[in-house]
Design a protein around this motif. Structure first.
Motif, PDB file in Angstrom:
ATOM      1  N   ASP A   1      62.002  81.533  30.924  1.00 54.38           N
ATOM      2  CA  ASP A   1      62.920  82.664  30.946  1.00 54.38           C
ATOM      3  C   ASP A   1      63.390  82.998  32.363  1.00 54.38           C
ATOM      4  O   ASP A   1      64.324  83.771  32.535  1.00 54.38           O
ATOM      5  CB  ASP A   1      62.295  83.894  30.272  1.00 54.38           C
ATOM      6  CG  ASP A   1      60.975  84.320  30.892  1.00 54.38           C
ATOM      7  OD1 ASP A   1      60.130  83.443  31.156  1.00 54.38           O
ATOM      8  OD2 ASP A   1      60.770  85.529  31.087  1.00 54.38           O
TER       9      ASP A   1
ATOM     10  N   GLU B   1      65.347  81.825  35.514  1.00 51.71           N
ATOM     11  CA  GLU B   1      66.320  80.810  35.922  1.00 51.71           C
ATOM     12  C   GLU B   1      65.878  80.057  37.162  1.00 51.71           C
ATOM     13  O   GLU B   1      66.058  78.837  37.263  1.00 51.71           O
ATOM     14  CB  GLU B   1      67.688  81.452  36.155  1.00 51.71           C
ATOM     15  CG  GLU B   1      68.752  80.444  36.507  1.00 51.71           C
ATOM     16  CD  GLU B   1      70.121  81.059  36.708  1.00 51.71           C
ATOM     17  OE1 GLU B   1      71.073  80.280  36.871  1.00 51.71           O
ATOM     18  OE2 GLU B   1      70.254  82.297  36.710  1.00 51.71           O
TER      19      GLU B   1
ATOM     20  N   ARG C   1      63.545  77.281  36.174  1.00 48.56           N
ATOM     21  CA  ARG C   1      64.264  76.187  35.505  1.00 48.56           C
ATOM     22  C   ARG C   1      65.019  75.324  36.500  1.00 48.56           C
ATOM     23  O   ARG C   1      64.925  74.093  36.470  1.00 48.56           O
ATOM     24  CB  ARG C   1      65.245  76.751  34.464  1.00 48.56           C
ATOM     25  CG  ARG C   1      64.621  77.421  33.278  1.00 48.56           C
ATOM     26  CD  ARG C   1      65.644  77.729  32.188  1.00 48.56           C
ATOM     27  NE  ARG C   1      66.829  78.436  32.606  1.00 48.56           N
ATOM     28  CZ  ARG C   1      66.986  79.755  32.568  1.00 48.56           C
ATOM     29  NH1 ARG C   1      65.998  80.540  32.152  1.00 48.56           N
ATOM     30  NH2 ARG C   1      68.128  80.303  32.935  1.00 48.56           N
TER      31      ARG C   1
ATOM     32  N   GLU D   1      66.601  78.805  28.255  1.00 42.38           N
ATOM     33  CA  GLU D   1      66.034  80.081  28.689  1.00 42.38           C
ATOM     34  C   GLU D   1      65.010  80.641  27.713  1.00 42.38           C
ATOM     35  O   GLU D   1      64.294  81.579  28.044  1.00 42.38           O
ATOM     36  CB  GLU D   1      67.131  81.107  28.956  1.00 42.38           C
ATOM     37  CG  GLU D   1      67.915  81.506  27.730  1.00 42.38           C
ATOM     38  CD  GLU D   1      69.047  82.459  28.050  1.00 42.38           C
ATOM     39  OE1 GLU D   1      69.338  83.316  27.202  1.00 42.38           O
ATOM     40  OE2 GLU D   1      69.635  82.356  29.135  1.00 42.38           O
ATOM     41  N   ASP D   2      64.936  80.050  26.524  1.00 38.42           N
ATOM     42  CA  ASP D   2      63.929  80.492  25.563  1.00 38.42           C
ATOM     43  C   ASP D   2      63.683  79.400  24.529  1.00 38.42           C
ATOM     44  O   ASP D   2      64.447  78.438  24.419  1.00 38.42           O
ATOM     45  CB  ASP D   2      64.348  81.801  24.876  1.00 38.42           C
ATOM     46  CG  ASP D   2      65.695  81.716  24.184  1.00 38.42           C
ATOM     47  OD1 ASP D   2      66.005  80.679  23.560  1.00 38.42           O
ATOM     48  OD2 ASP D   2      66.451  82.704  24.240  1.00 38.42           O
TER      49      ASP D   2
END
Length: 122
Positions: A6, A8, A11, A29-30
């Motif tokens: 979740d 950024e 990621r 994001e999920d």
């Protein structure tokens, strides 16, 4: 490879690390977003444990029910024995602690890719 977190910044940092070893990734994001695509095409799913909506443990359960051959590595900034045990009991490929050690992540991915190359049916 799929990266589910979740945050950024996590990621994108992981995606950059993977690019440095010529491994492509898709970012989510999920867990719900990941479940909407063909998960079977990923060599590995790397997911945070604590996220809004589906937790990483719940995502692991759903992924293994739908695509049991896709390894799932879980990561968390708040490791405790209970999370680790739950992940292991449910068949997590690895349980990693944030902040992630870049060399350990690279070694994990390269090891998995080498294994897949030697065992194409795996």
């Amino acid at each position: 490879m799929a990266i589910v977190d979740d945050e950024e910044c996590i990621r994108t940092a992981l995606a950059g690390l993977l690019r440095s070893i010529d491994v492509s990734s898709q970012l989510f994001e999920d867990g719900a977003s990941l479940l909407e695509c063909d998960v079977g095409r990923f060599v590995l799913v790397l997911s945070d444990v604590q996220m809004p909506g589906l937790s990483g443990i719940e995502l692991l359960d759903r992924l293994h029910a739908a695509t049991p051959d896709v390894p799932v590595a879980l990561m968390t900034a708040f490791p405790d024995a209970e999370w680790r045990q739950r992940a292991q009991e449910r068949g997590a490929y690895r349980f990693l602690t944030k902040p992630l050690d870049a060399d350990a992540v690279i070694a994990m991915i390269e090891g998995l890719l080498e294994y897949r190359d030697r065992n194409p049916s795996a």
